[in-house]
Design an enzyme around this catalytic site. Sequence first.
Site, PDB file in Angstrom:
ATOM      1  N   LYS A  44      38.514  30.072  63.522  1.00  0.00           N
ATOM      2  CA  LYS A  44      38.194  30.649  64.919  1.00  0.00           C
ATOM      3  C   LYS A  44      37.091  31.736  64.750  1.00  0.00           C
ATOM      4  O   LYS A  44      36.733  31.934  65.614  1.00  0.00           O
ATOM      5  CB  LYS A  44      39.551  31.288  64.887  1.00  0.00           C
ATOM      6  CG  LYS A  44      40.593  30.242  65.543  1.00  0.00           C
ATOM      7  CD  LYS A  44      41.550  30.612  66.321  1.00  0.00           C
ATOM      8  CE  LYS A  44      42.392  29.860  66.982  1.00  0.00           C
ATOM      9  NZ  LYS A  44      43.847  29.828  66.438  1.00  0.00           N
ATOM     10  N   SER A 131      31.516  29.391  50.233  1.00  0.00           N
ATOM     11  CA  SER A 131      31.039  30.034  51.275  1.00  0.00           C
ATOM     12  C   SER A 131      31.915  31.301  51.232  1.00  0.00           C
ATOM     13  O   SER A 131      31.519  32.615  51.588  1.00  0.00           O
ATOM     14  CB  SER A 131      31.000  29.237  52.533  1.00  0.00           C
ATOM     15  OG  SER A 131      30.314  28.197  52.491  1.00  0.00           O
TER      16      SER A 131
END
Length: 166
Positions: A44, A131
């Site tokens: 999101k 990441s």
Amino acid sequence: MSTPLTAIYPGSFDPVTNGHLDIIGRARVLFDRVIVAVLVNAEKHPMFSCAERVEILRNVTRLWDNVEVDTFDGLLVHYAVARKARVVLRAIRAVTDYDYEFQMALMNRRMQPDIETIFMVPGEAYSYLSSSLVKEVCELGGSVNSLVPPLVESLLHEKIGRDKPS
Ligand code: PNS
């Protein structure tokens, strides 16, 4: 002439790390074409927008002529069929990745038996790299030099609004 063998390397790439690049570099010598496919709306609140992630990936893979960067939405197997790819590539860094990857591979096979998932192992220097860790380390003022391409390092510093640690 045989059909070119296309592999899709899907992921969030928020942002691409040297671990991802290690995999792409290894895959491009095995397959005729590698499509790095960025999932739209994976999270999101990604740090980098989908357009930014694609632009970065295109920049850092620009010298590899059989590597393409694209986006996809919805089911990966639908995208793979649409792109005529026979292979989905995923990286296994450590045994902790295995459960999730195994589930995804089997679910994808159930939906599309003709598509094979192939697991690749990155260089050991990247076995702990993700990441999310890169973002966390950078946000907290640590150095991510040599973990991500220089372009990503400067963009991370720009986003986070911190100077590079000396
Ligand atoms: O880099 P990530 O976030 O681990 O990549 C996960 C990804 C994008 C490969 C996975 O979430 C995915 O394939 N999403 C697309 C939706 C889908 O096909 N879901 C069913 C998987 S069995």
